[in-house]
Design an enzyme around this catalytic site. Structure first.
Site, PDB file in Angstrom:
ATOM      1  N   SER A 244      -2.030  -4.755  -0.532  1.00  0.00           N
ATOM      2  CA  SER A 244      -1.839  -4.094   0.767  1.00  0.00           C
ATOM      3  C   SER A 244      -1.630  -5.105   1.888  1.00  0.00           C
ATOM      4  O   SER A 244      -0.734  -4.955   2.712  1.00  0.00           O
ATOM      5  CB  SER A 244      -3.056  -3.225   1.105  1.00  0.00           C
ATOM      6  OG  SER A 244      -3.331  -2.320   0.064  1.00  0.00           O
TER       7      SER A 244
ATOM      8  N   ARG B 263       0.158  -2.162   9.558  1.00  0.00           N
ATOM      9  CA  ARG B 263       0.719  -1.788   8.275  1.00  0.00           C
ATOM     10  C   ARG B 263       2.170  -1.326   8.437  1.00  0.00           C
ATOM     11  O   ARG B 263       2.938  -1.290   7.484  1.00  0.00           O
ATOM     12  CB  ARG B 263      -0.104  -0.633   7.692  1.00  0.00           C
ATOM     13  CG  ARG B 263       0.350  -0.159   6.345  1.00  0.00           C
ATOM     14  CD  ARG B 263      -0.450   1.074   5.916  1.00  0.00           C
ATOM     15  NE  ARG B 263      -0.244   1.363   4.495  1.00  0.00           N
ATOM     16  CZ  ARG B 263       0.798   2.019   4.010  1.00  0.00           C
ATOM     17  NH1 ARG B 263       1.731   2.453   4.816  1.00  0.00           N
ATOM     18  NH2 ARG B 263       0.910   2.226   2.707  1.00  0.00           N
TER      19      ARG B 263
ATOM     20  N   ASP C   1      -4.838   7.492   5.797  1.00  0.00           N
ATOM     21  CA  ASP C   1      -6.190   7.282   5.268  1.00  0.00           C
ATOM     22  C   ASP C   1      -7.275   7.811   6.202  1.00  0.00           C
ATOM     23  O   ASP C   1      -8.426   7.964   5.799  1.00  0.00           O
ATOM     24  CB  ASP C   1      -6.423   5.804   4.955  1.00  0.00           C
ATOM     25  CG  ASP C   1      -5.878   5.441   3.577  1.00  0.00           C
ATOM     26  OD1 ASP C   1      -5.761   6.362   2.732  1.00  0.00           O
ATOM     27  OD2 ASP C   1      -5.555   4.268   3.343  1.00  0.00           O
TER      28      ASP C   1
ATOM     29  N   PHE D 196     -12.552  -3.419   8.280  1.00  0.00           N
ATOM     30  CA  PHE D 196     -13.607  -4.027   7.464  1.00  0.00           C
ATOM     31  C   PHE D 196     -13.842  -5.485   7.827  1.00  0.00           C
ATOM     32  O   PHE D 196     -14.934  -6.017   7.627  1.00  0.00           O
ATOM     33  CB  PHE D 196     -13.282  -3.855   5.983  1.00  0.00           C
ATOM     34  CG  PHE D 196     -12.991  -2.411   5.626  1.00  0.00           C
ATOM     35  CD1 PHE D 196     -13.728  -1.385   6.213  1.00  0.00           C
ATOM     36  CD2 PHE D 196     -11.976  -2.064   4.748  1.00  0.00           C
ATOM     37  CE1 PHE D 196     -13.466  -0.054   5.924  1.00  0.00           C
ATOM     38  CE2 PHE D 196     -11.703  -0.729   4.453  1.00  0.00           C
ATOM     39  CZ  PHE D 196     -12.450   0.279   5.041  1.00  0.00           C
TER      40      PHE D 196
ATOM     41  N   ARG E  42       3.375  -6.392   7.481  1.00  0.00           N
ATOM     42  CA  ARG E  42       2.596  -7.012   6.403  1.00  0.00           C
ATOM     43  C   ARG E  42       3.484  -7.786   5.435  1.00  0.00           C
ATOM     44  O   ARG E  42       3.061  -8.799   4.868  1.00  0.00           O
ATOM     45  CB  ARG E  42       1.760  -5.971   5.661  1.00  0.00           C
ATOM     46  CG  ARG E  42       2.552  -4.806   5.109  1.00  0.00           C
ATOM     47  CD  ARG E  42       1.627  -3.846   4.373  1.00  0.00           C
ATOM     48  NE  ARG E  42       2.358  -2.704   3.841  1.00  0.00           N
ATOM     49  CZ  ARG E  42       1.942  -1.978   2.828  1.00  0.00           C
ATOM     50  NH1 ARG E  42       0.811  -2.279   2.216  1.00  0.00           N
ATOM     51  NH2 ARG E  42       2.634  -0.948   2.411  1.00  0.00           N
TER      52      ARG E  42
ATOM     53  N   GLU F 194     -16.279  -7.995   1.449  1.00  0.00           N
ATOM     54  CA  GLU F 194     -15.627  -8.628   2.598  1.00  0.00           C
ATOM     55  C   GLU F 194     -16.496  -9.707   3.242  1.00  0.00           C
ATOM     56  O   GLU F 194     -15.985 -10.753   3.662  1.00  0.00           O
ATOM     57  CB  GLU F 194     -15.254  -7.568   3.644  1.00  0.00           C
ATOM     58  CG  GLU F 194     -14.195  -6.565   3.191  1.00  0.00           C
ATOM     59  CD  GLU F 194     -14.742  -5.420   2.328  1.00  0.00           C
ATOM     60  OE1 GLU F 194     -15.977  -5.324   2.161  1.00  0.00           O
ATOM     61  OE2 GLU F 194     -13.928  -4.632   1.817  1.00  0.00           O
TER      62      GLU F 194
END
Lengths: 277, 314
Positions: free
Chosen positions: B36, B166, B116, B82, B9, B57
């Site tokens: 993020s 990530r 998460d 998402f 990222r 989104e």
């Protein structure tokens, strides 16, 4: 600036003609949405014949106004107007919804000259219109983006995401017109999903609100001009309309949202519409 | 293999900002995860060309569509889960349908947002994106590829999904010699016994697996399929013909992802035994990333096991 009498008469004549042509067309193909097309006749006609800076000879001109038909099911009315404006031949209209046609059941920007955005799934038009308005700002162009939405469409959550965003980005080059005919597919808004005070909702989201009669071309014209003077926030015109306007047995009837027109109904409708022309 | 690691990222964020310097038509959007996704790097430098729409989104992606109709090159950023699930409608109905020039950057793909939990893992995004006509699907393996792919995405005309992790990932590709072309797979290790076809972070696991297999006397070819759609049919068919067995490896459900795409090509053109390494149609859980990958079979050890299995089926 108020509408000149001859302009007003011309718009009213065009609306009557489009209504007749619409019934003829939808009867002929036995598919399509009459109710929501009829309710938006005056709005669409006033926009295309008095307000929008669009030219069929330069359909991709960078500074053309952008019109988005959020309520994509009113495509038949839009197509008749685009044909009248010369974006494609009148002869194409009878191919609506048929194989190999450039006229899809819901507007497709790839297939139909003059259609700025593919719509149909409700609620997406406003967000995309906001994107167009932001592009105008980045490019230093003064074109306007106008999105016509249904009142049932306002039930989609994304509409309020977009409404928030347009206020945050102070999109004063974006105008929404709500075709407030009070009827959706399964019944009236009151029965299916009461929307309460629509104007208050938009105001609470940071929009300037203008209420008009959506079948009066002079009111539509004045409101569209007035919206241009509002700076620092987007404007919504809430146009009170009648679903199925002009055909007595279709008026206010959810059954005519999208129903084939029988021979008897066709003859009755044409009789009524001939009087207005 | 270099030991240097960089977060995918971070490379993406820096590259996007650099692209912004080079082309003023590039704009970026985010849905409140700019810190993020690292789109914030672009946002800080180009505030007028950066639209943070909040936690919305679908609105973000539909706005991107509108910007693209006027010639902008929007990069829309959110978590991969998402991008597909919340913004799936405008992705399909506006961007894919009308071939709009929007780049959909789905970060935290696969299990990479490990702690998460399953709510934030993206294991169905490849399946959705590659089932949309007109959509190009790119999955990024290492930091070198992150830069090259992001750059290629900006130059590419049309709808494109960029699948980003990530995770901090070791540099395994040589920037000077690596030839990144959309739609072209890359053979990184040669071998004649079988081919391991990998994408994303699983490429690193595939390279490890090839070393482990080599120690057992099995010569595995390793192919990086960064473009899952349009997939490099020629290369896959050549690998099937030359090695006679395939193992696919991806950080995605085994249903609908890279493995399915490879099987679609080979079953009709050159049927050979295939084994699939991926999430076995379950929701994973919270936990340390590497331990999570290992528990759900996304490991070099499992690739080795599947390689041995597929060889028996040859």
């Amino acid at each position: 600036m108020s509408l000149k009498p001859e302009s007003k008469a011309n718009l009213e004549r065009l609306c009557a003609k489009f209504r007749q042509d619409l019934i003829k067309l939808l009867h002929g193909i036995q598919t399509g949405h009459p109710g929501g097309s009829l309710s938006s006749a005056e709005i669409l006609t006033t926009l295309y014949f008095e307000k929008l800076n669009v030219d069929a000879k330069k359909p991709k001109d960078a500074n053309r106004d952008r019109f988005v038909l959020g309520k994509g099911h009113a495509a038949p009315m839009l197509y008749m107007i685009l044909a009248e404006k010369g974006f494609f031949p009148q002869d194409d209209l009878v191919t609506l919804r048929q194989l190999d046609s450039k006229l899809q059941g819901h507007p497709c920007a790839l297939k139909t000259c003059g259609v700025e955005l593919s719509t149909g799934p409700l609620g997406l038009g406003l967000s995309a219109g906001l994107g167009m308005a932001m592009a105008a700002r980045l490019d230093g162009l003064d074109y306007r983006t106008i999105v016509l939405m249904g009142d049932g469409e306002l039930q989609e959550g994304i509409v309020w995401e977009a409404a928030m965003s347009a206020a945050k980005f102070k999109a004063d080059n974006l105008l929404v017109i709500v075709d407030n005919n009070g009827v959706q597919l399964d019944g009236t808004l009151q029965e299916i999903m009461p929307m309460g005070d629509i104007a208050a909702k938009w105001r609470a989201f940071g929009w300037h609100v203008i209420d008009i009669d959506g079948h009066r071309v002079d009111e539509i014209s004045t409101a569209v001009d007035q919206a241009k003077t509002i700076k620092g926030q987007p404007t919504v015109i809430i146009a009170k309309t009648v679903k199925g306007k002009g055909v007595s047995f279709m008026e206010g009837q959810s059954a005519w949202h999208g129903k084939p027109i029988s021979k008897d109904d066709y003859e009755q409708a044409m009789k009524e519409l001939e009087v207005t022309l | 293999m270099s030991a240097a690691k960089r977060a995918i990222r971070d490379v993406y964020g820096d590259t996007l900002a650099q692209l912004g310097r080079e082309n003023e038509n590039i704009v970026a959007l985010d849905a409140d995860v700019g810190s993020s996704s690292k789109s914030i790097v672009f946002g800080k430098e180009f505030p007028n060309r950066y639209f943070n729409v909040g936690i919305a989104e679908a609105n973000m992606v539909a706005m991107a569509a509108g910007l693209a109709t006027a010639g902008k090159i929007p990069f829309a950023n959110t978590f991969a889960a998402f991008m597909v699930l919340r913004a799936g409608d405008p992705v399909r109905s506006l961007i894919a349908y009308t071939k709009l020039n929007v780049k959909l950057a789905g970060t935290y793909a696969g299990l990479s947002d490990s702690y998460d939990g399953a709510s934030h893992h993206a294991i169905a995004d490849i399946a959705f994106m590659r089932s949309l006509p007109n959509m190009t699907v790119i999955s990024i393996s290492d930091p070198v590829e992150a830069e090259l792919a992001t750059r290629a995405a900006a130059e590419f005309k049309g709808p494109l999904y960029l699948r980003l992790s990530r995770a901090e990932v070791p540099v395994v590709l040589d920037k000077a010699s690596y030839d990144f072309k959309i739609g072209k797979g890359v053979t990184l290790v040669d071998g004649a016994d079988l081919t391991i076809v990998a994408t994303g972070y699983m490429l690193i696991k595939a390279l490890e697996a090839a070393e482990l297999l080599s120690a057992k006397g099995i010569k595995a070819r390793v192919v990086n399929i960064h473009t899952i759609k349009p997939i490099d049919r020629e290369l896959l068919i050549a690998c099937a013909k030359e090695t006679g067995a395939i193992v696919t490896a991806e950080e995605h459900n085994v249903y609908g992802g890279l493995g399915s795409a490879v099987a679609e090509v080979l079953s009709t053109s050159c049927p050979v035994p295939i084994e699939f390494v991926g999430i076995e149609d379950v929701f994973a859980e919270s936990g340390d990333y590497e331990k999570l990958l290992a528990k759900y079979g996304l490991s070099a050890a499992n690739i080795v096991a599947r390689a041995q299995k597929v060889l028996k089926r040859k």
